[in-house]
Design an enzyme around this catalytic site. Structure first.
Site, PDB file in Angstrom:
ATOM      1  N   LYS A   3       0.820  -1.211   0.000  1.00  0.00           N
ATOM      2  CA  LYS A   3       0.000   0.000   0.000  1.00  0.00           C
ATOM      3  C   LYS A   3       0.861   1.271   0.000  1.00  0.00           C
ATOM      4  CE  LYS A   3      -4.242  -1.806   2.085  1.00  0.00           C
ATOM      5  NZ  LYS A   3      -4.126  -3.106   1.496  1.00  0.00           N
ATOM      6  N   LYS A  11      15.277  -6.569   3.902  1.00  0.00           N
ATOM      7  CA  LYS A  11      15.724  -5.556   4.872  1.00  0.00           C
ATOM      8  C   LYS A  11      17.151  -5.793   5.375  1.00  0.00           C
ATOM      9  CE  LYS A  11      11.144  -4.214   6.507  1.00  0.00           C
ATOM     10  NZ  LYS A  11      10.291  -3.983   7.676  1.00  0.00           N
ATOM     11  N   ALA A  33      10.326 -13.009  17.812  1.00  0.00           N
ATOM     12  CA  ALA A  33      11.719 -12.561  17.945  1.00  0.00           C
ATOM     13  C   ALA A  33      12.396 -12.436  16.584  1.00  0.00           C
ATOM     14  CB  ALA A  33      12.494 -13.533  18.841  1.00  0.00           C
ATOM     15  N   GLY A  58      12.797 -10.343  12.641  1.00  0.00           N
ATOM     16  CA  GLY A  58      13.284  -9.030  12.219  1.00  0.00           C
ATOM     17  C   GLY A  58      12.335  -7.893  12.561  1.00  0.00           C
ATOM     18  N   ASN A 115       8.935 -15.911  22.763  1.00  0.00           N
ATOM     19  CA  ASN A 115       9.013 -16.534  21.446  1.00  0.00           C
ATOM     20  C   ASN A 115       8.862 -18.044  21.585  1.00  0.00           C
ATOM     21  OD1 ASN A 115       9.469 -16.160  18.582  1.00  0.00           O
ATOM     22  ND2 ASN A 115      11.405 -17.236  18.870  1.00  0.00           N
TER      23      ASN A 115
END
Length: 269
Positions: free
Chosen positions: A18, A68, A131, A133, A154
């Site tokens: 978006k 990333k 846990a 990114g 986690n």
């Protein structure tokens, strides 16, 4: 005729993003025209795609899953936030031809919680579920807001322990979480498929805000579960998405958009 400033979001897949609509709303606020496109980079072809984009006049880029970490290594310089997160979601071209990497995910989250939802983080107890990114990217900025306590839970405890040691926070196995949290944030990868983390419902009894980092239908199962279990307020990650985009836009253009009307606009789509 002068070419419009060009921006893009890189991901794979990226067709669902978006970001173009959001950034066009920011441009309307600033009173300028921009181009903002989605670029689906091949796995293994991200660096080349970014290089081509900036060599042909790109003015700034957002980076989403799964690039990333790769963007972090591609950047020549990093903000403190990006260094702490070990991931980059914003690339800024510098006059010397180099790229600066930043991470605006944490600001997107905290601005949505504090400015739009009007819930203070300072002095509060926070539970982070997951846990990966996404969670790692927001911890540094959450800590800047001086909460009383951050606990990370986690499925695999080792991953939570790793982040806990890195950032000086606490880690518990998902099954051992018990109550007393003001803000509970779901950042588990299962959230993308609408899976609910394996947590006891009573942890939501004194919860002022249950927040899911994903938005739309994918967030519904977790937020419904939180609401039914006693959470006073719930929110999906649309505000975080708009907030991180606004912080990126400000880094590129020096104009800080107002996120509230854009969140409302995106909800209405």
């Amino acid at each position: 005729m002068t070419a419009l400033p060009r921006y893009a979001v890189f991901g794979n897949p990226v067709a669902h993003s978006k970001s173009p609509q959001i950034h066009q709303q920011f441009a309307l606020q600033e009173g300028v025209d921009i181009e903002y496109e989605r670029i689906c980079a091949d796995i293994g072809g991200f660096a080349q795609a970014v290089s081509t984009f900036f060599e042909t006049g790109g003015c700034g880029a957002n980076v989403t899953v799964p690039f990333k970490q790769e963007a972090f290594h591609l950047a020549d310089e990093h903000s403190e936030r990006a260094l702490a997160a070990g991931a980059v979601n914003t690339l800024i071209p510098l006059k010397n031809g180099k790229l600066r990497g930043d991470n605006t995910d944490g600001i997107g989250l905290t601005n949505d919680i504090t400015q739009v939802k009007n819930i203070a983080i300072e002095g509060k107890t926070i539970l982070l579920l997951g846990a990966g990114g996404a969670v790692r990217g927001v911890i540094p900025v959450l800590k800047e807001h001086r909460p009383a306590r951050i606990v990370i839970a986690n499925r695999t405890r080792a991953k939570a322990e790793e982040l806990a040691q890195l950032f000086g926070i606490e880690a518990v196995p998902m099954a051992d979480v018990n109550g007393g949290f003001d803000i509970i944030i779901n950042g588990t990868s299962g959230g993308l498929n609408g899976q609910i983390p394996d947590i006891p419902p009573d942890i939501f009894q004194n919860c002022a805000l249950a927040y899911d980092m994903v938005y739309g239908c994918a967030a519904k199962p977790f937020l419904d579960f939180a609401r039914q279990s006693g959470a006073k307020k719930t929110a999906d990650g649309l505000g975080m998405l708009v907030g991180q985009a606004a912080a990126s836009y400000a880094l590129w253009r020096g104009f800080t958009p107002d996120i509230r009307p854009v969140i409302e606009y995106m909800k209405a789509l």
